[in-house]
Scaffold this active site. Structure first.
Site, PDB file in Angstrom:
ATOM      1  CD  GLU A 164     -15.587 -10.322   4.372  1.00 31.10           C
ATOM      2  OE1 GLU A 164     -14.969  -9.997   3.109  1.00 31.10           O
ATOM      3  OE2 GLU A 164     -15.950  -9.377   5.008  1.00 31.10           O
ATOM      4  CD  GLU A 347     -13.217  -7.977   7.820  1.00 34.49           C
ATOM      5  OE1 GLU A 347     -13.632  -7.161   6.870  1.00 34.49           O
ATOM      6  OE2 GLU A 347     -12.465  -8.981   7.800  1.00 34.49           O
TER       7      GLU A 347
HETATM    8  C1  FCB Z   1     -13.599  -7.081   3.907  1.00 33.60           C
HETATM    9  C2  FCB Z   1     -12.184  -7.682   4.044  1.00 33.60           C
HETATM   10  C3  FCB Z   1     -11.161  -6.916   4.290  1.00 33.60           C
HETATM   11  C4  FCB Z   1     -11.148  -5.678   3.957  1.00 33.60           C
HETATM   12  C5  FCB Z   1     -12.781  -5.021   4.038  1.00 33.60           C
HETATM   13  C6  FCB Z   1     -12.776  -3.504   3.749  1.00 33.60           C
HETATM   14  O1  FCB Z   1     -14.324  -7.835   2.719  1.00 33.60           O
HETATM   15  O2  FCB Z   1     -12.758  -9.000   4.829  1.00 33.60           O
HETATM   16  O3  FCB Z   1     -10.020  -7.614   4.142  1.00 33.60           O
HETATM   17  O4  FCB Z   1     -10.844  -5.441   2.735  1.00 33.60           O
HETATM   18  O5  FCB Z   1     -13.558  -5.728   3.597  1.00 33.60           O
END
Ligand code: FCB
Length: 437
Positions: A164, A347
């Site tokens: 990210e 994620e």
């Molecule tokens: C993302 C991050 C991860 C975690 C989630 C909830 O933005 O990559 O580390 O904090 O959110």
């Protein structure tokens, strides 16, 4: 649940700083997050990640939890300050030894190691020299990638260069709510460019000592226009370019979009070719859509972020919108066409205030419903032709959620931070049964 193709990669994700603790073990150097967490008022509960989930010591127990979950992959991150305590110079063998043991343990448990190289924990010494505002950090990152791949490149099954970069730029350097806490607004653009340049240089370094595929994990958020004026539409387009295209267009060979802050003076001849080095997988991190309307007069931003009505919300107050994931996958497919590599959702997950009941069980039906909706959304996008080959839940464990400290629980496994006791939640059993099928 509709069937997924054989070989679809089911996994869970974590990051080093959020779980490892043991910030002084192995000769690790300080990172920007150690510095940030020590500053008054930065972390809502005043906590630090000095212990976090103590994963550095409990990794064998956590590997057993992965094996019990039956996932085929585990996405973790390597802490740069464990490998190069000052961000430069030879590898610190003790740091590499830890990841070497972790990787071997995963393989022995039948779990593919997926390693992210940068999940926001920049060595503080590099920050002292300007951090990602300094072009030299890109070269340092490639050197660190090289040292890590030289040791683990024969066993890591997928490399992820950056996690990210948009969030690291915007929260870390634009508005200062994450480390390193800079408030540069759009003058943070060099942080975007130097991360992307570091990514491109790291791709070359990884290719030199590993035959494993290479990815980057971007955060995406479908943008919902609130209001129907021309100004609302312009604001929505500006935010979309910033959040969803600034890091993807140049990666896929299209150069920078017309997004707020883009400064051609920062981009040198040849940089865009380095950044567009082919990748094998695009990592997609998705949590929620974003509502946007035109800003108030005098605002320093060309858009205003507004809460979206009509959604259930997680404990983070994020809207629950599984359809946003389907929409985003279809949109990536449509926008980038043949230039789009295969996608893995690196994620996806949610925070709820989970607590053990009188019997010690942790029941989290909201998380099951959330994940069920998002997994279905992925399957629907696949049925419509989007090449998705994996899905990772954030996160294996409840952990230290950056500026939110210990107040947001994202895990399939509950962690009692006082005792470090791990308790699989009902979502753990649900996900295990799903991946078994
Ligand atoms: C993302 C991050 C991860 C975690 C989630 C909830 O933005 O990559 O580390 O904090 O959110």
């Amino acid at each position: 649940m509709p069937a997924f193709p054989a070989g679809f990669r089911w996994g869970v994700s974590t990051s080093a700083y959020q779980i490892e603790g043991a910030t002084a073990a192995d000769g690790r150097g300080p990172s920007i997050w150690d510095t940030f967490a020590q500053e008054a008022g930065r972390i809502v509960d005043g906590s630090t990640a000095d212990e976090a989930c103590d994963h550095r010591h409990r990794y064998a127990e956590d590997t057993a939890l992965l094996a019990g979950l039956g996932v085929s992959a585990y996405r973790f991150s390597v802490a740069w300050p464990r490998i190069q305590p000052t961000g430069a110079g030879p590898a610190n063998a003790a740091g590499l030894d830890f990841y070497d043991r972790l990787v071997d343990g995963l393989l022995a448990a039948g779990v593919d190691p997926v390693a992210t190289l940068f999940h926001w924990d920049l060595p503080q010494a590099l920050e002292d020299a300007g951090g990602w505002l300094n072009r030299d950090t890109a070269a340092r990152f490639a050197e660190y990638a090289d040292l890590t791949a030289a040791r683990l490149g024969d066993r890591v099954k997928l490399w992820i260069t950056l996690n990210e970069p948009f969030i690291h730029m915007s929260l870390g350097h634009g508005i200062g709510t994450h480390a390193p806490g800079r408030m540069l607004l759009f003058d943070a653009f060099p942080v975007a460019h130097h991360q992307l340049l570091g990514h491109g240089l790291a791709v070359a370094a990884l290719r030199a000592s590993s035959t494993s595929p290479v990815a980057i994990a971007n955060n995406y958020s479908p943008v919902r226009q609130v209001g129907d004026t021309d100004a609302d539409r312009a604001a929505t387009e500006a935010y979309d370019a910033l959040h969803n295209r600034l890091f993807t267009d140049p990666l896929l060979g299209l150069g920078y979009p017309d997004a707020p802050g883009v400064d051609p003076a920062v981009v040198r001849d040849g940089d865009l070719a380095v950044i567009a080095a082919p990748i094998d997988v695009l990592g997609v991190n998705y949590y929620n859509p974003t509502g946007i309307r035109a800003p108030e007069e005098g605002s320093p931003l060309p858009f205003e972020i507004v809460p979206l009505d009509g959604y259930a919300r997680t404990a983070f107050d994020w809207p629950v919108a599984p359809d946003g994931l389907r929409e985003l996958l279809l949109h990536l497919h449509r926008r980038y066409g043949d230039a789009l590599p295969e996608i893995q959702v690196t994620e996806s997950g949610c925070a709820y205030d989970d607590a053990p009941d009188a019997q010690g069980r942790v029941d989290d039906p909201e998380r099951i419903a959330y994940l069920d909706g998002h997994v279905r959304a992925v399957r629907e996008a696949m049925a419509e032709g989007v090449p998705v080959t994996g899905y990772f839940v954030w996160s294996l464990l409840d952990n230290w959620e950056w500026a939110e400290g210990f107040t947001k629980r994202f895990g399939l496994v509950h962690v009692d931070y006082a005792t470090q006791r791990r308790t699989p939640k009902s979502s753990y059993a649900w996900f295990r049964d799903l991946t078994r099928r």
